[in-house]
Design a protein around this motif. Structure first.
Motif, PDB file in Angstrom:
ATOM      1  N   CYS A  39      73.808  52.735  39.016  1.00  0.00           N
ATOM      2  CA  CYS A  39      73.365  53.278  37.243  1.00  0.00           C
ATOM      3  C   CYS A  39      71.475  53.717  37.691  1.00  0.00           C
ATOM      4  O   CYS A  39      71.515  52.970  38.023  1.00  0.00           O
ATOM      5  N   LEU A  40      71.973  55.442  36.965  1.00  0.00           N
ATOM      6  CA  LEU A  40      70.560  55.182  37.362  1.00  0.00           C
ATOM      7  C   LEU A  40      69.713  55.171  36.021  1.00  0.00           C
ATOM      8  O   LEU A  40      69.765  56.299  35.014  1.00  0.00           O
ATOM      9  N   LEU A  41      68.546  54.246  36.071  1.00  0.00           N
ATOM     10  CA  LEU A  41      67.667  54.137  34.652  1.00  0.00           C
ATOM     11  C   LEU A  41      66.673  55.662  34.745  1.00  0.00           C
ATOM     12  O   LEU A  41      66.550  55.992  35.622  1.00  0.00           O
ATOM     13  N   ALA A  42      66.649  55.846  32.919  1.00  0.00           N
ATOM     14  CA  ALA A  42      65.491  56.284  32.721  1.00  0.00           C
ATOM     15  C   ALA A  42      63.904  56.565  33.626  1.00  0.00           C
ATOM     16  O   ALA A  42      63.501  55.386  33.601  1.00  0.00           O
ATOM     17  N   THR A  43      63.957  57.710  33.822  1.00  0.00           N
ATOM     18  CA  THR A  43      62.275  57.509  34.952  1.00  0.00           C
ATOM     19  C   THR A  43      61.011  56.823  33.114  1.00  0.00           C
ATOM     20  O   THR A  43      59.913  56.256  33.834  1.00  0.00           O
ATOM     21  N   SER A  44      61.567  56.578  32.389  1.00  0.00           N
ATOM     22  CA  SER A  44      60.947  56.245  31.208  1.00  0.00           C
ATOM     23  C   SER A  44      61.142  54.755  30.301  1.00  0.00           C
ATOM     24  O   SER A  44      59.957  54.117  29.655  1.00  0.00           O
ATOM     25  N   SER A  45      61.882  54.257  31.449  1.00  0.00           N
ATOM     26  CA  SER A  45      62.053  52.759  31.660  1.00  0.00           C
ATOM     27  C   SER A  45      60.764  51.998  31.599  1.00  0.00           C
ATOM     28  O   SER A  45      59.948  52.447  32.156  1.00  0.00           O
ATOM     29  N   SER A  46      60.933  50.777  31.987  1.00  0.00           N
ATOM     30  CA  SER A  46      60.105  49.999  31.604  1.00  0.00           C
ATOM     31  C   SER A  46      59.883  49.559  33.427  1.00  0.00           C
ATOM     32  O   SER A  46      60.657  50.244  34.781  1.00  0.00           O
ATOM     33  N   ARG A  47      58.497  49.640  33.928  1.00  0.00           N
ATOM     34  CA  ARG A  47      58.115  49.009  34.927  1.00  0.00           C
ATOM     35  C   ARG A  47      58.821  48.220  36.276  1.00  0.00           C
ATOM     36  O   ARG A  47      59.231  48.464  36.213  1.00  0.00           O
ATOM     37  N   ASN A  48      59.378  47.204  34.439  1.00  0.00           N
ATOM     38  CA  ASN A  48      60.586  46.152  35.412  1.00  0.00           C
ATOM     39  C   ASN A  48      61.249  46.013  35.353  1.00  0.00           C
ATOM     40  O   ASN A  48      62.592  45.155  35.724  1.00  0.00           O
ATOM     41  N   ALA A  49      62.217  47.005  34.434  1.00  0.00           N
ATOM     42  CA  ALA A  49      63.332  47.476  34.145  1.00  0.00           C
ATOM     43  C   ALA A  49      64.550  47.495  35.854  1.00  0.00           C
ATOM     44  O   ALA A  49      63.706  48.060  36.443  1.00  0.00           O
ATOM     45  N   SER A  50      65.578  47.122  36.092  1.00  0.00           N
ATOM     46  CA  SER A  50      65.904  47.600  37.392  1.00  0.00           C
ATOM     47  C   SER A  50      67.729  47.630  36.842  1.00  0.00           C
ATOM     48  O   SER A  50      67.791  47.379  35.680  1.00  0.00           O
ATOM     49  N   SER A  51      68.229  48.242  38.224  1.00  0.00           N
ATOM     50  CA  SER A  51      69.542  47.905  38.006  1.00  0.00           C
ATOM     51  C   SER A  51      70.375  47.876  39.119  1.00  0.00           C
ATOM     52  O   SER A  51      69.593  47.220  40.129  1.00  0.00           O
ATOM     53  N   TYR A  52      71.502  48.467  39.827  1.00  0.00           N
ATOM     54  CA  TYR A  52      71.910  48.412  40.700  1.00  0.00           C
ATOM     55  C   TYR A  52      72.481  48.818  41.377  1.00  0.00           C
ATOM     56  O   TYR A  52      73.354  50.173  40.901  1.00  0.00           O
ATOM     57  N   LEU A  53      72.612  49.103  42.677  1.00  0.00           N
ATOM     58  CA  LEU A  53      73.233  50.061  43.348  1.00  0.00           C
ATOM     59  C   LEU A  53      74.800  48.801  44.102  1.00  0.00           C
ATOM     60  O   LEU A  53      74.364  47.776  44.518  1.00  0.00           O
ATOM     61  N   THR A  54      76.068  49.194  43.533  1.00  0.00           N
ATOM     62  CA  THR A  54      77.053  48.752  44.096  1.00  0.00           C
ATOM     63  C   THR A  54      78.053  48.605  44.897  1.00  0.00           C
ATOM     64  O   THR A  54      78.211  49.925  44.401  1.00  0.00           O
ATOM     65  N   PHE A  55      78.184  47.649  45.747  1.00  0.00           N
ATOM     66  CA  PHE A  55      79.678  47.705  45.925  1.00  0.00           C
ATOM     67  C   PHE A  55      80.715  47.019  45.912  1.00  0.00           C
ATOM     68  O   PHE A  55      81.006  46.217  46.444  1.00  0.00           O
ATOM     69  N   GLY A  56      81.908  47.932  45.636  1.00  0.00           N
ATOM     70  CA  GLY A  56      83.459  47.395  45.270  1.00  0.00           C
ATOM     71  C   GLY A  56      83.615  48.206  44.156  1.00  0.00           C
ATOM     72  O   GLY A  56      82.979  48.996  43.324  1.00  0.00           O
ATOM     73  N   ALA A  57      84.830  47.671  43.964  1.00  0.00           N
ATOM     74  CA  ALA A  57      85.347  47.936  42.588  1.00  0.00           C
ATOM     75  C   ALA A  57      84.176  46.927  41.151  1.00  0.00           C
ATOM     76  O   ALA A  57      84.603  46.045  40.917  1.00  0.00           O
ATOM     77  N   ASN A  58      83.340  48.630  40.599  1.00  0.00           N
ATOM     78  CA  ASN A  58      82.615  47.840  39.137  1.00  0.00           C
ATOM     79  C   ASN A  58      83.323  48.078  37.701  1.00  0.00           C
ATOM     80  O   ASN A  58      83.346  49.157  37.273  1.00  0.00           O
ATOM     81  N   PRO A  59      83.092  46.949  37.323  1.00  0.00           N
ATOM     82  CA  PRO A  59      83.843  47.255  35.844  1.00  0.00           C
ATOM     83  C   PRO A  59      82.859  47.599  34.675  1.00  0.00           C
ATOM     84  O   PRO A  59      83.571  48.427  33.941  1.00  0.00           O
ATOM     85  N   ALA A  60      82.018  47.552  34.888  1.00  0.00           N
ATOM     86  CA  ALA A  60      81.186  48.598  33.699  1.00  0.00           C
ATOM     87  C   ALA A  60      80.802  50.519  34.448  1.00  0.00           C
ATOM     88  O   ALA A  60      80.429  50.375  33.500  1.00  0.00           O
ATOM     89  N   VAL A  61      81.691  50.630  35.386  1.00  0.00           N
ATOM     90  CA  VAL A  61      82.027  51.715  35.527  1.00  0.00           C
ATOM     91  C   VAL A  61      83.043  52.161  34.601  1.00  0.00           C
ATOM     92  O   VAL A  61      82.889  54.151  33.593  1.00  0.00           O
ATOM     93  N   GLN A  62      84.163  51.294  34.871  1.00  0.00           N
ATOM     94  CA  GLN A  62      85.175  51.459  33.551  1.00  0.00           C
ATOM     95  C   GLN A  62      84.639  51.369  32.276  1.00  0.00           C
ATOM     96  O   GLN A  62      85.674  50.777  31.662  1.00  0.00           O
ATOM     97  N   GLY A  63      84.087  51.836  31.920  1.00  0.00           N
ATOM     98  CA  GLY A  63      83.553  51.339  30.180  1.00  0.00           C
ATOM     99  C   GLY A  63      83.861  52.609  28.970  1.00  0.00           C
ATOM    100  O   GLY A  63      84.328  53.357  29.804  1.00  0.00           O
ATOM    101  N   PRO A  64      83.801  52.612  27.855  1.00  0.00           N
ATOM    102  CA  PRO A  64      84.141  54.106  26.928  1.00  0.00           C
ATOM    103  C   PRO A  64      83.083  55.323  27.293  1.00  0.00           C
ATOM    104  O   PRO A  64      82.069  54.906  27.862  1.00  0.00           O
ATOM    105  N   GLY A  65      83.926  55.719  27.636  1.00  0.00           N
ATOM    106  CA  GLY A  65      83.475  57.191  27.952  1.00  0.00           C
ATOM    107  C   GLY A  65      83.729  57.172  29.442  1.00  0.00           C
ATOM    108  O   GLY A  65      83.147  58.400  29.473  1.00  0.00           O
ATOM    109  N   THR A  66      84.203  56.198  30.433  1.00  0.00           N
ATOM    110  CA  THR A  66      83.736  56.616  31.790  1.00  0.00           C
ATOM    111  C   THR A  66      84.971  58.749  31.187  1.00  0.00           C
ATOM    112  O   THR A  66      85.924  58.598  31.292  1.00  0.00           O
ATOM    113  N   MET A  67      84.448  59.233  32.504  1.00  0.00           N
ATOM    114  CA  MET A  67      84.643  60.112  33.336  1.00  0.00           C
ATOM    115  C   MET A  67      85.043  60.598  35.084  1.00  0.00           C
ATOM    116  O   MET A  67      84.708  59.992  35.340  1.00  0.00           O
ATOM    117  N   GLU A  68      85.842  61.718  34.724  1.00  0.00           N
ATOM    118  CA  GLU A  68      86.138  61.047  36.957  1.00  0.00           C
ATOM    119  C   GLU A  68      87.052  62.772  36.643  1.00  0.00           C
ATOM    120  O   GLU A  68      87.554  63.626  35.816  1.00  0.00           O
TER     121      GLU A  68
END
Length: 535
Positions: free
Chosen positions: A291-320
């Motif tokens: 998940c690529l945070l915006a470049t305007s995000s806080s310096r302390n904000a972070s996201s994750y590189l995930t390996f495996g089936a990620n439920p966050a991907v299957q949210g509303p509006g998922t494209m494939e």
């Protein structure tokens, strides 16, 4: 009755027992630490987003460096990937920003490598096939050339002041030392595995010397060193620390280029047997997401590189859309580009990648997290910039080296500026299956490339394929599904994911002294067991 043991003998015996018990305890600990990930587990790594500096001159320097970094960026492409080794869920790696350190617009992931495991800040690259870490092979006499005498943590920085009172950024890098890792195994030129690794410089397979490599890119980034096999330590979803084995690591003894001082190395996710992404995904259902945070995000904000089936991907509006392999890079079949809801007149052959047997290297698009600004071939760049310029043509034009369409306009980032009669139109890239990448205004127009000047965030490239950079990809979660050969994405602020478990919180807090974790994805499961991506 024989005399009892003297006090000295008793002390020695007690010392021997304590010594043996200590060895047993250490062996038991090492065996537990060496336990490898199995089916049913998952993990993530922390990842931080590129952060745009706040002060005007630093912002302008930042965008100038983005342009310089992206210029003529190329990667050697591999044409094969291995099969998955087992089924399972996911793991995550937190990501953070390299712009805090040297302003180069790269997403950075913290990974613990070796035994004992030490953290390294590695730039995330989806179009690279070599994971390398700046390395010191042995201790020299006199001055210690390796890891600085600071607590083990990811790459950090300090600020010194020179004689003229000007602040200078001093980067404190972490050095990987193979001699101090019990899990390091160097490759030899005589091994078949060495001869199959990219960029290797062995003279022949009959040599018993170290398997060496030399990688050079047209942006003048150079790295060379020796190949080895290593393990990473990760916090898996069942709450334990496990080893991820079988990783090909470049022990880089020489690095050169504008970006190499901003991180400890490169974490490759490219489509290659040598890449970290393929080795890790092969144990976790063939999926990886970030998940690529915006470049305007806080310096302390972070996201994750995930390996495996990620439920966050299957949210509303998922494209494939079907996933395409372009050498080591990943792409998709584009069917059109829309500005303000209207399709642009772009020749269809620009999107025709050809067949695996007869690939057209000049057509199509690839997604590259290591490139910041989107680069388009002339047949795409010209209509895109012409249509966007039509909405900004009433503004006074400005000249900025490296950008063609610039305006004397202070862009606030929301895309609507009634005072200057400006409304940035919608911009979307349509792909096979109807998937659409909808970019925000702040991904289309780059503010303050020069003082009081904003520029369109696109650059022409004389050689295809076109490259979608991380600025256009930001504020989306992306999944590369090797098993299903699908690319999935959806809009996401990347800040509302829950932590996997307390162990990953601990991993995150000890991996970076200047950042705190804030996002992740809950674990899930997958029954996948093998994949055969297109060449």
């Amino acid at each position: 009755m024989p005399p009892g043991p003297g006090p000295l003998v008793v002390v020695l015996l007690l010392g021997l027992l304590l010594f043996v018990a200590g060895i047993h305890g250490r062996l038991q600990y090492e065996l537990e630490e060496e336990e490898e990930v199995q089916g049913g587990s998952s993990f993530s790594l922390p990842m931080w987003a590129p952060h745009v500096p706040e002060s005007g001159e630093e912002r302008r320097e930042h965008f100038r460096m983005l342009k310089a970094k992206d210029m003529m960026r190329q990667r050697r492409m591999m044409r094969q990937v291995p099969e998955l080794m087992s089924k399972t869920d996911m793991f995550e790696l937190p990501m953070r920003s390299a712009l805090n350190i040297a302003q180069v617009g790269m997403y950075v992931v913290v990974v613990r490598i070796g035994t004992p495991a030490l953290p390294y800040s590695l730039a995330l690259e989806t179009a690279n096939d070599v994971t390398w870490i700046n390395c010191r092979l042995r201790r020299r006499k006199g001055k210690h050339p390796g890891r600085p005498h600071v607590p083990p943590a990811a790459t950090t920085m300090s600020v010194d002041v020179d004689g003229g009172g000007k602040a200078k950024v001093k980067v404190i890098k972490n050095w990987y030392r193979p001699a101090k890792s019990s899990s390091w195994r160097r490759f030899r030129c005589s091994q078949r595995a060495c001869m199959e690794l990219p960029y290797n410089t062995c003279q022949g397979p009959d040599q018993n010397t170290s398997c060496t490599y030399f990688q050079a890119m047209k942006d003048e980034t150079i790295t060379s060193g020796i190949y080895g096999q290593e393990k990473a330590t990760v916090a898996v979803s069942d709450g334990t620390m496990k080893k991820l084995p079988g990783l090909v690591i470049g022990c880089s003894t020489f690095e050169h280029g504008g970006a190499v001082d901003s991180h400890d190395g490169i974490l490759s996710l490219g489509n290659s047997p040598a890449s970290f992404g393929i080795a890790a995904a092969s144990r976790f259902g063939g999926r990886l997401s970030f998940c690529l945070l915006a470049t305007s995000s806080s310096r302390n904000a972070s996201s994750y590189l995930t390996f495996g089936a990620n439920p966050a991907v299957q949210g509303p509006g998922t494209m494939e859309t079907p996933l395409l392999y372009r050498g080591v890079a990943y792409g998709a079949h584009v069917t059109g580009i829309f500005v303000g809801g209207q399709p642009l007149d772009i020749p269809p052959e620009v999107w025709d990648e050809g067949t695996p047997e007869r690939e057209n290297p000049e057509a199509g698009v690839v997604f590259d997290t290591g490139t910041s600004i989107t680069h388009l071939v002339p047949a795409v760049y010209d209509p895109v910039t012409a249509e966007l310029d039509r909405h900004l043509a009433h503004l006074e034009r400005a000249t900025v080296l490296g950008f063609e369409y610039c305006y004397n306009w202070i862009f606030a980032g929301d895309g609507v500026d009634p005072a200057h009669n400006v409304t940035i139109p919608s911009f979307s890239i349509e792909m096979a299956g109807g998937a659409r990448l909808e970019a925000d205004a702040k991904s289309i127009v780059i503010p303050e490339v020069s003082e009081g000047v904003a520029c369109l965030g696109f650059n022409p490239t004389v050689q295809g394929p076109s490259i979608i950079g991380n600025v256009l990809m930001q504020e989306h979660i992306w999944e590369i599904d090797h098993m299903g050969t699908m690319l999935r994405f959806r809009k996401d602020k990347c800040t509302d994911h829950q932590q996997l478990n307390k162990h990953q919180k601990q991993q995150h807090s000890t991996s970076s002294s200047s950042s705190s974790s804030s996002s992740s994805s809950p674990s899930s499961s997958s029954s996948s067991s093998s994949f055969s991506p297109a060449a």
